[in-house]
Design a protein around this motif. Structure first.
Motif, PDB file in Angstrom:
ATOM      1  N   ALA A 191       0.822  -1.216   0.000  1.00 62.47           N
ATOM      2  CA  ALA A 191       0.000   0.000   0.000  1.00 62.47           C
ATOM      3  C   ALA A 191       0.854   1.264   0.000  1.00 62.47           C
ATOM      4  CB  ALA A 191      -0.957   0.013   1.177  1.00 62.47           C
ATOM      5  N   CYS A 192       1.683   1.475   1.019  1.00 58.64           N
ATOM      6  CA  CYS A 192       2.370   2.769   1.098  1.00 58.64           C
ATOM      7  C   CYS A 192       3.597   2.818   0.199  1.00 58.64           C
ATOM      8  CB  CYS A 192       2.761   3.081   2.541  1.00 58.64           C
ATOM      9  SG  CYS A 192       4.240   2.217   3.122  1.00 58.64           S
ATOM     10  N   ARG A 193       4.185   1.676  -0.078  1.00 53.28           N
ATOM     11  CA  ARG A 193       5.404   1.567  -0.890  1.00 53.28           C
ATOM     12  C   ARG A 193       6.482   2.531  -0.432  1.00 53.28           C
ATOM     13  NH1 ARG A 193       3.716  -1.667  -5.510  1.00 53.28           N
ATOM     14  NH2 ARG A 193       5.762  -1.350  -6.422  1.00 53.28           N
ATOM     15  N   SER A 194       6.516   2.743   0.885  1.00 50.21           N
ATOM     16  CA  SER A 194       7.488   3.661   1.466  1.00 50.21           C
ATOM     17  C   SER A 194       8.078   3.105   2.750  1.00 50.21           C
ATOM     18  CB  SER A 194       6.813   4.999   1.785  1.00 50.21           C
ATOM     19  OG  SER A 194       6.154   5.504   0.656  1.00 50.21           O
ATOM     20  N   GLY A 195       7.815   1.828   3.024  1.00 49.03           N
ATOM     21  CA  GLY A 195       8.407   1.202   4.202  1.00 49.03           C
ATOM     22  C   GLY A 195       7.592   1.278   5.460  1.00 49.03           C
ATOM     23  N   GLU A 196       6.416   1.942   5.376  1.00 49.30           N
ATOM     24  CA  GLU A 196       5.702   2.259   6.601  1.00 49.30           C
ATOM     25  C   GLU A 196       4.595   1.277   6.958  1.00 49.30           C
ATOM     26  OE1 GLU A 196       4.977   6.659   7.787  1.00 49.30           O
ATOM     27  OE2 GLU A 196       3.047   5.855   7.200  1.00 49.30           O
ATOM     28  N   CYS A 197       3.778   0.891   5.977  1.00 47.35           N
ATOM     29  CA  CYS A 197       2.539   0.172   6.316  1.00 47.35           C
ATOM     30  C   CYS A 197       2.778  -1.306   6.603  1.00 47.35           C
ATOM     31  CB  CYS A 197       1.503   0.338   5.208  1.00 47.35           C
ATOM     32  SG  CYS A 197       1.799  -0.690   3.750  1.00 47.35           S
ATOM     33  N   SER A 198       3.902  -1.839   6.166  1.00 51.30           N
ATOM     34  CA  SER A 198       4.321  -3.226   6.461  1.00 51.30           C
ATOM     35  C   SER A 198       3.520  -4.311   5.745  1.00 51.30           C
ATOM     36  CB  SER A 198       4.380  -3.481   7.978  1.00 51.30           C
ATOM     37  OG  SER A 198       3.284  -4.232   8.453  1.00 51.30           O
ATOM     38  N   LEU A 199       2.623  -3.918   4.839  1.00 48.57           N
ATOM     39  CA  LEU A 199       1.824  -4.934   4.149  1.00 48.57           C
ATOM     40  C   LEU A 199       2.671  -5.829   3.238  1.00 48.57           C
ATOM     41  CD1 LEU A 199      -1.493  -3.077   3.234  1.00 48.57           C
ATOM     42  CD2 LEU A 199      -1.157  -4.897   4.884  1.00 48.57           C
ATOM     43  N   CYS A 200       3.782  -5.279   2.730  1.00 47.03           N
ATOM     44  CA  CYS A 200       4.579  -6.023   1.741  1.00 47.03           C
ATOM     45  C   CYS A 200       5.697  -6.838   2.398  1.00 47.03           C
ATOM     46  CB  CYS A 200       5.190  -5.061   0.745  1.00 47.03           C
ATOM     47  SG  CYS A 200       6.398  -3.969   1.534  1.00 47.03           S
ATOM     48  N   ARG A 201       5.505  -7.129   3.694  1.00 48.29           N
ATOM     49  CA  ARG A 201       6.472  -7.871   4.476  1.00 48.29           C
ATOM     50  C   ARG A 201       6.768  -9.224   3.833  1.00 48.29           C
ATOM     51  NH1 ARG A 201       5.906 -10.826   9.323  1.00 48.29           N
ATOM     52  NH2 ARG A 201       7.306 -10.066  10.960  1.00 48.29           N
ATOM     53  N   VAL A 202       8.054  -9.520   3.572  1.00 49.29           N
ATOM     54  CA  VAL A 202       8.453 -10.852   3.094  1.00 49.29           C
ATOM     55  C   VAL A 202       9.654 -11.325   3.910  1.00 49.29           C
ATOM     56  CG1 VAL A 202       7.646 -10.478   0.716  1.00 49.29           C
ATOM     57  CG2 VAL A 202      10.015  -9.937   1.323  1.00 49.29           C
ATOM     58  N   LYS A 203       9.922 -12.618   3.817  1.00 47.09           N
ATOM     59  CA  LYS A 203      11.008 -13.187   4.623  1.00 47.09           C
ATOM     60  C   LYS A 203      12.192 -13.551   3.733  1.00 47.09           C
ATOM     61  CE  LYS A 203      11.780 -17.100   7.767  1.00 47.09           C
ATOM     62  NZ  LYS A 203      12.413 -16.537   8.955  1.00 47.09           N
ATOM     63  N   ILE A 204      13.356 -13.075   4.106  1.00 47.06           N
ATOM     64  CA  ILE A 204      14.578 -13.421   3.396  1.00 47.06           C
ATOM     65  C   ILE A 204      15.127 -14.707   4.016  1.00 47.06           C
ATOM     66  CG2 ILE A 204      16.891 -12.642   2.717  1.00 47.06           C
ATOM     67  CD1 ILE A 204      14.543 -10.919   1.630  1.00 47.06           C
ATOM     68  N   LEU A 205      15.102 -15.786   3.228  1.00 45.58           N
ATOM     69  CA  LEU A 205      15.533 -17.081   3.752  1.00 45.58           C
ATOM     70  C   LEU A 205      17.055 -17.217   3.710  1.00 45.58           C
ATOM     71  CD1 LEU A 205      12.861 -19.237   1.892  1.00 45.58           C
ATOM     72  CD2 LEU A 205      12.862 -18.688   4.331  1.00 45.58           C
ATOM     73  N   LYS A 206      17.639 -16.608   2.689  1.00 43.09           N
ATOM     74  CA  LYS A 206      19.093 -16.701   2.503  1.00 43.09           C
ATOM     75  C   LYS A 206      19.574 -15.402   1.897  1.00 43.09           C
ATOM     76  CE  LYS A 206      19.704 -21.167   0.954  1.00 43.09           C
ATOM     77  NZ  LYS A 206      19.977 -21.969  -0.223  1.00 43.09           N
ATOM     78  N   GLY A 207      20.789 -14.983   2.227  1.00 44.04           N
ATOM     79  CA  GLY A 207      21.327 -13.754   1.658  1.00 44.04           C
ATOM     80  C   GLY A 207      20.951 -12.543   2.494  1.00 44.04           C
ATOM     81  N   SER A 208      21.250 -11.352   1.948  1.00 41.77           N
ATOM     82  CA  SER A 208      21.038 -10.155   2.752  1.00 41.77           C
ATOM     83  C   SER A 208      20.377  -9.050   1.934  1.00 41.77           C
ATOM     84  CB  SER A 208      22.392  -9.650   3.277  1.00 41.77           C
ATOM     85  OG  SER A 208      23.249  -9.393   2.192  1.00 41.77           O
ATOM     86  N   VAL A 209      19.653  -8.186   2.649  1.00 38.46           N
ATOM     87  CA  VAL A 209      19.089  -6.991   2.020  1.00 38.46           C
ATOM     88  C   VAL A 209      19.507  -5.774   2.826  1.00 38.46           C
ATOM     89  CG1 VAL A 209      17.052  -8.150   1.054  1.00 38.46           C
ATOM     90  CG2 VAL A 209      16.928  -7.148   3.337  1.00 38.46           C
TER      91      VAL A 209
END
Lengths: 517, 397
Positions: B346-364
């Motif tokens: 929704a916010c596409r700015s880091g705030e609303c948290s709806l697009c939460r995904v899990k990084i299984l391997k590697g780093s972001v």
């Protein structure tokens, strides 16, 4: 073979616990959650620099490292205990009844979190009742032990003589109205009010709460300490999910269940809101029975379930203000993490005000960073102001008037609390308002109920037949047990244990069929 | 039939047991099976917070050479109420790529016949280009319900408001101003900065409103004026703010400052207010997309350059997998969408948290925009709209 052995609908406390226990117990489990994050109400959210705990006020049943209690064992068995940093609270709570005429509070007492110190504090405040206090708290302790140990044994043995010889206090007081017991032990109305303040965690006035529930709460909190968890209840939820995933469990977020598919009153599969169908042997529903049976189930609600629901009444919801304040707990005058601010000694008055959007009489103020500064940014405070409230009046509002009504009631709540903590308003840096409809939105419960059905005496499990009309469909959550964190974790765990047993039996039977064939 | 099982018969010895059973019978007689409430929870929530709204473009209004206001009506007729300043996330399909962008509602909350979204052309803007050039009356869209926390909160914002708007950041200000017309107690000082005179959006409407109403004061600011421009020029500097609003700290602290514009405008204004010793609790900054050049931010891994590419492996819960290559300076959500994967957002700015995904391997790399919960990083959860892959990664969606 089915896609999964078990599908858990809803990643609330009971759902997460059940899913984790199932997967770790060897059942191939799918967890469905309509939101994007695990926990249900056991979650947190961010505003500005603050992370707000949504629902956990005082975690019970943990005990200390030296003197551990059941929740440590359960979290240990679920593989998450070493992931959690537990913060013990020093106090049970503070009760304040502000004066209506001057600045002197009519009641103001802080109860320490230890049985011995609790007796001492209460006796010092109410010396004329010190013997009654001793007797009452001793009864609470004995009753708790009976409920926890002896009563289940007597029930298992179905032996009345065992019951009579091992549970004398339960027989006399266990199912008696808490109000009657309080009246029997005490004459000072202030003392009765102070010692019964935990009624809020059940949501019914003491008149309607069986004494065993009230007694166990004060005893268990005092003996085993109320706790917070660093990172809030979200830390527990996230740890459970991680344990579930590590054991090989599959989770789908943003994926609500749309239908429970059956064949001959036996569960077959779950259809998701996106249309996918996953077959399974067992379904554990962490959503309300109303939603499960009346809305999700593909056949009419079985009479057994309909009748069970007919004897239940919808429990309360809550109005909560989450406040990030630009001042320390000391500057605010906080002397205990949990506070009850009351305007009337009579809890039934509170229960009446809970029915509408009217001036609150009983509110709760929790200061999360009082016992551990990590719960707020440096120099600031994280608070929640809570008032139990039913949702009907909110549902009746035209949608256009909702936002204003929300702010108007929030003002009332702040005014109520400012008589004890005068500097709340001027220090607000962040605030979020949650009404009973917010609870409804995030918990998907009828009436936005936070504890499930009303937990009066007859609502308890011992008065209920296990719901088994649909083979393979199991309920786990506050709706078929007690509300609150410890009870929902425990019912998730026990439901998973029962399902695992069934799965084992089923596979043994299949094995036998194969050998005979 | 709610009744007790055999082993509980011994409980008749317990005081109050029979009373509770009697009570249960009584309740059973007067109770309901709740079937009459079917759909009620879903409908109640949908009337306030619908997950999706079906929209149709009813008008395209040309504001300036670089800006248009798209007027949307609800397909079903019902638009939920919102608080002036809130946004919706508009879903679009551009040549097969499913993506979305959040837009502040620029129309007044008092009327719910339509929502206005004011869209300014962004250089290389994938979605703004599409909305400005390809959309016509009658086109259908889907959006989220109104969301966000950038609005006047009467619990602590007070009545003395200052809005610092940069460019199309005027959109939520317009809604807030229109919303104030009937509220006597509030006043607002709008300081509206544009690059060029020709860029000023709603100029006539705002001038008229300022003339008609005492609550509104506007200061216009042009940063790249033409030779003959007679008005104020320059930036929203601390000096300008002192000149316009006074130096008295107590007066300044009593105001609530709203900032909305491009990210550089946010950073600049916030810094000026800091210089003036305005406390953080008196400043509200609207979120505004992922950082444009993450490689310039503190915490970005050394030796990693913006044009580096990594391999992203997507794991779906059904066990299926997919792979694509992505640049390290592109938000994960964007590269996922371009490759046919999605996450709710929704916010596409880091705030609303709806697009939460899990990084299984590697780093972001999680920039300051990522409002992660305190336990998220320990378990690899990130907000994909502002997460930048800094190595080959495996993602659970």
């Amino acid at each position: 073979m089915t896609d999964f052995d078990a599908i858990v609908i809803g990643a609330g406390n009971a759902g997460l616990t059940a899913a984790t226990a199932l997967q770790r117990g060897g059942a191939r489990t799918l967890l469905l959650e309509r939101h994007n994050i695990p926990g249900g109400c056991a979650t947190s959210f961010i505003r500005g620099e603050f992370e707000f705990e949504v629902a956990l006020h005082q975690l019970s049943g943990m005990g200390t490292e030296k003197n551990p209690f059941i929740m440590r064992k359960i979290f240990n068995d679920l593989g998450i205990m070493d992931q959690l940093t537990i913060v013990e609270e020093r106090e049970l709570y503070r009760v304040v009844m502000p004066s209506k005429v001057n600045k002197e509070h009519e009641i103001d007492i802080v109860l320490p979190a230890s049985i011995k110190a609790l007796k001492k504090t209460l006796s010092a405040h109410y010396p004329e009742e010190s013997e009654n206090i001793e007797a009452y708290l001793t009864l609470c302790e004995k009753l708790s032990l009976e409920c926890f140990m002896m009563l289940p044994r007597a029930q298992k043995m179905a032996d009345q003589t065992v019951l009579e010889s091992t549970c004398p206090n339960y027989i006399q007081y266990g199912l008696t109205s808490s109000k009657d017991v309080l009246n029997q032990f005490f004459s000072n109305p202030d003392l009765k009010t102070v010692i019964a303040a935990y009624w809020c965690y059940i949501g019914l006035p003491p008149k309607d709460i069986p004494f065993c529930d009230l007694a166990m709460m004060i005893y268990a909190y005092a003996a085993f300490k109320p706790c917070h968890v660093q990172g809030g209840s979200q830390a527990i939820s996230s740890a459970l999910l991680e344990s579930f995933l590590n054991a090989g469990g599959k989770v789908l977020f943003n994926t609500g269940a749309a239908k429970i598919l059956t064949e001959n009153e036996q569960v077959k599969a779950v259809q998701t809101e996106h249309g996918d169908i996953f077959s399974c042997q067992h379904i554990i529903s962490n959503t309300s029975p109303q939603h499960t049976f009346n809305e999700l189930l593909d056949i009419p609600t079985p009479t057994q379930v309909a009748d069970d629901m007919k004897s239940r009444r919808l429990g309360t919801s809550a109005f909560v203000l989450y406040l990030g304040l630009d001042c320390t707990p000391e500057e605010l005058g906080v002397t205990a993490a949990s506070n009850f601010i009351i305007d009337d000694r009579d809890e039934e008055v509170a229960f009446t005000t809970m029915q509408g959007i009217v001036d609150p009489t009983h509110t709760m103020v929790t200061c999360y960073n009082y016992d551990d500064p990590s719960f707020a940014p440096q120099g600031k405070s994280t608070l929640s102001l809570l008032c139990l409230q039913y949702s009907q009046a909110w549902q009746d509002l035209p949608v256009e008037e909702y936002a204003q009504a929300k702010y108007d009631f929030a003002e009332k709540l702040i005014n109520h609390a400012e008589r004890v903590f005068p500097n709340i308003r001027k220090n607000i840096e962040e605030v979020e308002v949650a009404t009973p409809l917010t609870m409804m939105r995030y918990l998907n419960t009828p009436g936005g109920a936070i504890y499930g059905f009303q937990q009066n005496t007859q609502d308890a499990t011992m008065f209920r037949k296990r719901i088994d009309a649909i083979s393979g469909l199991h309920m786990a959550g506050s709706w078929n047990g007690m509300g609150g964190f410890q009870p929902t974790y425990m019912i998730g765990e026990s439901t998973a244990r029962a399902v695992l047993k069934k799965i084992k039996k089923e596979s043994e039977m299949k094995q036998q069929e194969l050998t005979h064939a | 039939m709610p009744s007790t099982n055999k082993k509980n018969n011994i409980l008749h010895a317990v005081n109050g047991y029979q009373d509770a059973l009697d009570h249960q019978q009584e309740l059973l007689k007067t109770g309901t099976d709740y079937n009459e409430q079917n759909g009620h929870v879903a409908n109640t929530i949908a009337s306030l917070h619908p997950k999706r709204i079906q929209l149709v473009v009813s008008e395209v209004i040309e504001d300036t050479a670089s800006t248009k206001t798209l007027r949307f009506k609800a397909k079903g007729g019902f638009l939920p109420p919102f608080q002036a300043g809130q946004y919706i996330n508009l879903f679009v399909n551009i040549d097969g790529t499913e993506t979305a962008r959040p837009y502040a509602i620029s129309s007044a909350p008092q009327q719910r016949g339509f929502y206005d979204f004011t869209i300014k052309h962004v250089a290389d803007g994938f979605v703004s280009h599409f909305l400005l050039n390809d959309v016509k009356v009658g086109d259908h869209f889907q959006s989220t319900g109104p969301m966000g926390t950038f609005y006047h909160n009467p619990l602590f914002h007070g009545d003395d408001l200052v809005f610092l708007a940069g460019g199309s950041g005027i959109a939520p200000a317009r809604s807030m101003i229109l919303n104030m017309i009937k509220k006597t107690s509030q006043k607002i000082h709008l300081i509206y900065a544009s690059s060029y005179e020709a860029d000023v959006i709603y100029i006539n409407e705002l001038k008229r409103l300022e003339q008609e109403h005492d609550f509104l004061t506007i200061t216009w600011l042009i940063s790249r004026p033409t030779e003959n421009y007679a008005g104020r020029t320059g930036h929203v500097s601390a000096e300008l703010l002192s000149e316009l609003l006074g130096n008295d700290l107590e007066t300044l602290q009593a105001k609530m400052f709203y900032i909305c514009g491009p990210t550089s405008f946010h950073d600049f204004c916030a810094e000026q207010l800091k210089q003036l010793k305005v406390k953080a609790r008196r400043v509200r900054i609207e979120c505004n997309g992922p950082p444009k050049r993450p490689e310039t931010l503190a915490g970005w891994p050394q030796n990693l350059i913006a044009s580096d590419k990594v391999m992203v492996t997507i794991h779906k819960a059904d066990g299926s997998q997919g792979q694509f290559e992505a640049r390290v300076d592109e938000p994960l959500l964007n590269s996922m969408e371009r490759n046919g994967y999605s996450a709710e957002n929704a916010c596409r700015s880091g705030e609303c948290s709806l697009c939460r995904v899990k990084i299984l391997k590697g780093s972001v790399f999680n920039p300051a925009e990522a409002r992660l919960r305190s336990t998220d990083e320990a378990y690899g959860w990130c907000h994909s709209c502002v997460a930048f892959p800094t190595s080959d990664i495996d993602v659970l969606v």
